[in-house]
Write a protein that holds these residues in place. Sequence first.
Motif, PDB file in Angstrom:
ATOM      1  N   HIS B 311       0.841  -1.206   0.000  1.00  0.00           N
ATOM      2  CA  HIS B 311       0.000   0.000   0.000  1.00  0.00           C
ATOM      3  C   HIS B 311       0.874   1.252   0.000  1.00  0.00           C
ATOM      4  O   HIS B 311       1.049   1.892   1.028  1.00  0.00           O
ATOM      5  CB  HIS B 311      -0.920   0.012   1.226  1.00  0.00           C
ATOM      6  N   PRO B 312       1.421   1.598  -1.165  1.00  0.00           N
ATOM      7  CA  PRO B 312       2.370   2.723  -1.195  1.00  0.00           C
ATOM      8  C   PRO B 312       1.761   4.038  -0.717  1.00  0.00           C
ATOM      9  O   PRO B 312       2.429   4.816  -0.034  1.00  0.00           O
ATOM     10  CB  PRO B 312       2.784   2.818  -2.669  1.00  0.00           C
ATOM     11  N   LEU B 313       0.509   4.287  -1.044  1.00  0.00           N
ATOM     12  CA  LEU B 313      -0.097   5.544  -0.606  1.00  0.00           C
ATOM     13  C   LEU B 313      -0.253   5.547   0.913  1.00  0.00           C
ATOM     14  O   LEU B 313       0.054   6.529   1.588  1.00  0.00           O
ATOM     15  CB  LEU B 313      -1.461   5.759  -1.284  1.00  0.00           C
ATOM     16  N   GLY B 314      -0.696   4.399   1.440  1.00  0.00           N
ATOM     17  CA  GLY B 314      -0.857   4.287   2.887  1.00  0.00           C
ATOM     18  C   GLY B 314       0.471   4.435   3.603  1.00  0.00           C
ATOM     19  O   GLY B 314       0.575   5.094   4.637  1.00  0.00           O
ATOM     20  N   LEU B 343      -2.428  -4.832  19.333  1.00  0.00           N
ATOM     21  CA  LEU B 343      -3.814  -4.393  19.491  1.00  0.00           C
ATOM     22  C   LEU B 343      -4.746  -5.151  18.534  1.00  0.00           C
ATOM     23  O   LEU B 343      -4.404  -5.360  17.377  1.00  0.00           O
ATOM     24  CB  LEU B 343      -3.952  -2.893  19.189  1.00  0.00           C
ATOM     25  N   ARG B 344      -5.927  -5.503  19.031  1.00  0.00           N
ATOM     26  CA  ARG B 344      -6.903  -6.118  18.140  1.00  0.00           C
ATOM     27  C   ARG B 344      -7.304  -5.131  17.040  1.00  0.00           C
ATOM     28  O   ARG B 344      -7.644  -5.507  15.933  1.00  0.00           O
ATOM     29  CB  ARG B 344      -8.130  -6.564  18.942  1.00  0.00           C
ATOM     30  N   THR B 345      -7.242  -3.846  17.383  1.00  0.00           N
ATOM     31  CA  THR B 345      -7.585  -2.805  16.410  1.00  0.00           C
ATOM     32  C   THR B 345      -6.836  -2.944  15.090  1.00  0.00           C
ATOM     33  O   THR B 345      -7.378  -2.672  14.028  1.00  0.00           O
ATOM     34  CB  THR B 345      -7.272  -1.429  17.040  1.00  0.00           C
ATOM     35  N   VAL B 346      -5.566  -3.388  15.180  1.00  0.00           N
ATOM     36  CA  VAL B 346      -4.791  -3.479  13.946  1.00  0.00           C
ATOM     37  C   VAL B 346      -4.869  -4.877  13.328  1.00  0.00           C
ATOM     38  O   VAL B 346      -4.128  -5.200  12.412  1.00  0.00           O
ATOM     39  CB  VAL B 346      -3.305  -3.094  14.163  1.00  0.00           C
ATOM     40  N   PHE B 397      -2.649  -0.128   5.158  1.00  0.00           N
ATOM     41  CA  PHE B 397      -1.225  -0.256   5.482  1.00  0.00           C
ATOM     42  C   PHE B 397      -1.040  -0.731   6.918  1.00  0.00           C
ATOM     43  O   PHE B 397      -0.296  -1.663   7.199  1.00  0.00           O
ATOM     44  CB  PHE B 397      -0.499   1.086   5.283  1.00  0.00           C
ATOM     45  N   VAL B 398      -1.752  -0.094   7.833  1.00  0.00           N
ATOM     46  CA  VAL B 398      -1.612  -0.428   9.253  1.00  0.00           C
ATOM     47  C   VAL B 398      -2.007  -1.883   9.501  1.00  0.00           C
ATOM     48  O   VAL B 398      -1.324  -2.623  10.211  1.00  0.00           O
ATOM     49  CB  VAL B 398      -2.451   0.544  10.110  1.00  0.00           C
ATOM     50  N   GLU B 406      -5.346  -8.641   5.715  1.00  0.00           N
ATOM     51  CA  GLU B 406      -5.337  -7.768   4.555  1.00  0.00           C
ATOM     52  C   GLU B 406      -6.616  -6.939   4.575  1.00  0.00           C
ATOM     53  O   GLU B 406      -7.711  -7.467   4.391  1.00  0.00           O
ATOM     54  CB  GLU B 406      -5.283  -8.600   3.265  1.00  0.00           C
ATOM     55  N   GLY B 407      -6.491  -5.681   4.827  1.00  0.00           N
ATOM     56  CA  GLY B 407      -7.671  -4.824   4.802  1.00  0.00           C
ATOM     57  C   GLY B 407      -8.099  -4.559   3.378  1.00  0.00           C
ATOM     58  O   GLY B 407      -7.278  -4.515   2.475  1.00  0.00           O
ATOM     59  N   GLN B 408      -9.392  -4.449   3.188  1.00  0.00           N
ATOM     60  CA  GLN B 408      -9.900  -4.181   1.837  1.00  0.00           C
ATOM     61  C   GLN B 408     -10.612  -2.837   1.823  1.00  0.00           C
ATOM     62  O   GLN B 408     -11.599  -2.657   1.128  1.00  0.00           O
ATOM     63  CB  GLN B 408     -10.904  -5.270   1.411  1.00  0.00           C
TER      64      GLN B 408
END
Lengths: 150, 420, 737
Positions: B311-314, B343-346, B397-398, B406-408
């Motif tokens: 994720h280059p922009l991220g 963290l579960r958040t990430v 990215f995070v 993998e976030g979408q």
Amino acid sequence: MPTLTINGDTHQVDVPEDMPLLWVLRDVLGMTGTKYGCGIAQCGACTVHLDGNAVRSCVLPVGGVEGKRIETIEAMENSELGRSVQSAWLEHEVVQCGYCQSGQIMSAVALLSKTPQPDDKEIDLGMSGNLCRCCTYTRIRGAIKSVAKA
Amino acid sequence: MSTARRFSLVTGLLGCFAPFMLAAQETQTDQQAQIERGEYLAKAADCLACHVTEDGEPYAGGVEFKLPFGSLYSPNITPDEETGIGTWSDEDFVNAMQKGVGKGGKHYYPAFPYTSYTLMSREEILAIKAYLFSLEPVHQPNRENDISFPFNQRWGMTFWNWLFLDDERFQPNPERSEEWNRGAYLVQGPGHCGECHTPRNLFQAKDASKELAGTTIQGWRAWNITSDEESGIGAWPDEALASYLSKGHAKGYGLAGGPMAEAVNHSLRYLTDEDIQAIVTYLKDVPPQDSDVTRPPEKTLADEVPTDNPHPLGLKVFADACVSCHRWDGDGRQTPHAALSGLRTVNDPEGLNLVRILIEGGKLHTGNTGNTGDSAASMPSFIEGYSNEEIASVSNFVLSHFGHVEGQLEAETIDERLGE
Amino acid sequence: MSKDDSKLESPERRELIKVSGLALGGLLIATCLPPVIHKSAATQIVEEGASGDSPAGPAELGAFIRIDPTGGVTLIMPKIEMGQGVQSSLAAMLAEELEVDLSQVTLQEAPPNEELYVDPILNFQATGGSTSARSFWRPLREAGATGRILLVQAAADEWGISSEVCEARNGAVHGPDGQQLGYGELVEAAAELPVPEQIPLKSPDQFRLIGKPLQRLDTPPKVNGSAKFTTDLQLTDMKIATTRTCPVLGGTLASVDDREARRIPGVREIIPLKDAVAVIGDHTWAAIQGARALKVEWNFGDNARLSSEQIEQALRDAADRDGALATDEGDIDAALDGVDTQIEAEYEMPFLAHAALEPMSCVAQVRVDACELWVGTQVPVMAQQAAAKVSGLPPEKVIVNNQLIGGAFGRRLEVDFIAQAVDIARNVFYPVKLIWTREEDTTHDLYRPHYLDRFRAGLDGNGLPVGWSHTIVGGSVMARFSPQALGENGLDPDAIEISAKPIYHLPNLRVRYVPEDPVALRVSWWRGVGQLHGAYVVEGFIDELAIAAEQDPVDYRLRLLQDQPRAQAVLRLAAEKAGWGQTLPDGHGRGVAVHQVFGSYLATVVELATTPQGGLRINRLICAVDCGLALNPTSVRSQIEGGTLFGLSAALFNEVTVKDGHVQQSNFHDYRQIRISDAPPVEVHLIDSQETPGGIGEAGTALIAPALVNALYAATGKRIRRLPLSRAGYHVLAREA
Ligand code: FES
Ligand code: FES
């Protein structure tokens, strides 16, 4: 009463533990080379080194830095890398108003000490935490590269 | 009449009626003790979070609760006779807290957590009342709720209560330790943890079969806080859990944001160490429930720009605006609050809380010293300065860099979340 | 904000050089600029300068140049350094003719004195409007030359030879037989000599310093942290203040509960002001913490319901009013009547905050008999007046010590924060350093106006314009800053810069300006101001005409620039360096803008790539400049680079909005600025020119936005008329390795 090691000297300061290092440096110890620009770690004007890493002193509570090595712009001329960055800055006429430049130099020295030959992208990513409102970015890149080459 | 004024009246008379003195002093001490106890309980019950607006007077209400069927506004609970609860009798107050029925027989919506408060004893509830009545009255008329039919038919609540309200006080479990019981009482009663952390059924009542298994509320994920090792807090060391509850963060485990940050700011940070420990003991014993998001297994990251992130922009946005606090290794550069690893958040593929904190920002008061100054633990909101595409990309990215998912997320996702 | 440069050639100027001895010894050369307002300046210089100890304190520096008996040269600097390198450029002008090394010149900030330090272009004592080099180009060189001639004559007299055979070099006069006398040894004798009749100046090919890349004088202390800005000053017994000012303009303080604030260690005083509360602390942190802990109630007043939408609607409504006519050449109505190709467009530019990196700051001490300020200001006299007004002291009792400025971009042409500092300081007996937090700085700025521009033009069969009508609507900076400079019907000469006289050949031209001041915000100068606005809309719309005429934007402009050889030259150079005309991949585009700005000619070309998601990457940014004789080519380049990126930052990201009378942006997370990772390299090409030096501090800023939107159009076919681009969802992509 936190005891701080700054530029090799030890200082005892009578301040609250949650006071950011920035204000201890500037207002208590009179070292005003480190600047205030935003107070929220977004501009980099307050950059100092903590154990060799560039950190934002405006959000760094002084209670957490005891026993760590703090270096500021005032000490950059004591190291070879610091001196060469400073003279590259002068040679390339990087400076405009100069207000951001202490922070820029601190970040540049930290970057170069970890990545002695950074490419454009590494420079961008390593320096993008430091704003320059006069937008001297083109010259910052040039100056860093010239140090890398030397 | 405020307590302070009542005291001065009493002391004014003392000179003439010496024999009264002792008795009066005793009453005073009793009253003072009751008020102090009430204050502690009001904090434990987190009354303030719902009864104060951002720049408003404490307990004067006016906070908006957006529900699927309209908006509710919390009422003024200062002792103002006209707009607050100044004319309420003890009975009125107890009924409200235990039965959800206000003065004059008005039924409350269960956004007011009386189904939890009902576990508190009459004596405790009256201590809270004594505390509230010791405050300066604030004249601030209540805002009318804005609820659509049929939900605006308050009588419907009678039926709801009959189904879902157990009008019973807390019963200790004799087989468990005193500490466990204290924890259970705090969690289920005043702390009303389940109001956020237990999923709700069709009728907006807590689903008892999924107690504390986690759900979403106000766009935030209220995590699974059962003893499940993977997706709950079962694997957290006691100290980590205690630190999370009392300070809002436990490095490598959790960082309170959104409504949970408010719970810490207004309530949990004021609890005694013993009470925090009691909650820890109880939560560690809540039967495990599993849920989707797990704590990310440990990842060894260097404090260097990653070279292989998709994720280059991220990555650019992270370098620009985030790395100064969070570091490439997620260790938190300035303060442990900024630590991201663990963290579960990430590790939530939907990035619910991640996007929320980017949109709303967050603020945690780090001490209970009463210092209202800005604490080191705050994060600004980035939604105004950054495009939806940038927010989506930095989230992706995070998630991939610090978590194992993998976030979408896309610009449209952010748009939707903004509407929530 | 500029006046006709020809004023500089006024014949009376020759009389304005005065030379005299100083009571304390030494030579004083007073070169006064053409006294546009005050005719008595020269006399006063001599009187005050000669006595050397005029009573009022500030006036004791009543002259520009002093050479003392040790040979030291002091230049009393009428312009403040804020990053533009002005002090070094001016010092070089003097040193060039005086024949001293740049390092021999000591700079001293001028005190407020309208008589002595008026800028002949601006008409008051100020740094701004890119006028410094233009205003001082001749006077400073003449002053240097005068000094040199006198010193050489003094030496020649001493040796009993003709001055013809003597030569000045490096701060000394050298005789034909190796004799040598330092300037310091000669000053007394020189002071007795009459002012020379003729003051010949060097021709450019004789320059040693001017036109050569020079190391600036102010930079070494700025790379080791020793340079002091206002925020860095420390005076004995000084304490630090910060304020919370009413977030709604025009609101007042109702009440403040300071109990929490007083509990914070280090908090000393809480001072309620009319529209603010100040907290004084032992250190900035205490003051900031204290200010945050205050519980303040405000009377927000009439502006409390104001929003950006309302302000914009007011501009739209105003556009239909007549306003003031700035230009009316030919007959536009007749010209457009029956023309087939007619193009209309509406452009908009947002309010902008200055966001200089050094937040507003001022040190003030008020005593019974005097007030002293230590502050970086672009307008020392206005600072003095503001302090006098607040403290109740006469202006001459206000001492202003001007300081280095950490970026101003026009913000320190205002004195609101100075007045506030004095207002605080008069409550205590010690000096107070007022520092605004970034949040206060952003929300209490005086903003670049929001402009709305409407265009209508018609094209003939060859695609050339036959009529051009332009309506400008926006707040008038001039009306607030110096109303006496307003023209008829409130015609603001700044708001119509460029627009009223575009460099293009445009027959049947009508330009109107409708002043419409926003109620809830004050407007002010912002780097480039009027010219920036004019260049953006004119260069955007001319591009639209080129597209409508199906002509290449560079060719089209060249066609309309028949009588503008300097503009043509920069345009050609930029196009050539940019490889204009070479094909680009899909989604890529080039855009151009050219104009005369602040006395210089500049052309900018942007080449960029876009993605369907709104990503953009500027691959090349080329500027061609003709700024006349480049005093210091390095400075010219760095000003063009920095100015261009500064303009890019605003064009990409910046917009100040208002809700319920409150400014919505507060710090760099929501008032975002360009970072190194967003910044393309800027390629600057200078045209060799001997013309009078033009301004360069703002030129780059003015041309980047139009070049950018023109390039975006070329890449995407979408025309952005309203800035910033982030409004349209654009963002900057990471640079490719
Ligand atoms: S002042 Fe610390 S990052 Fe801006
Ligand atoms: S040189 Fe002015 S902010 Fe960087």
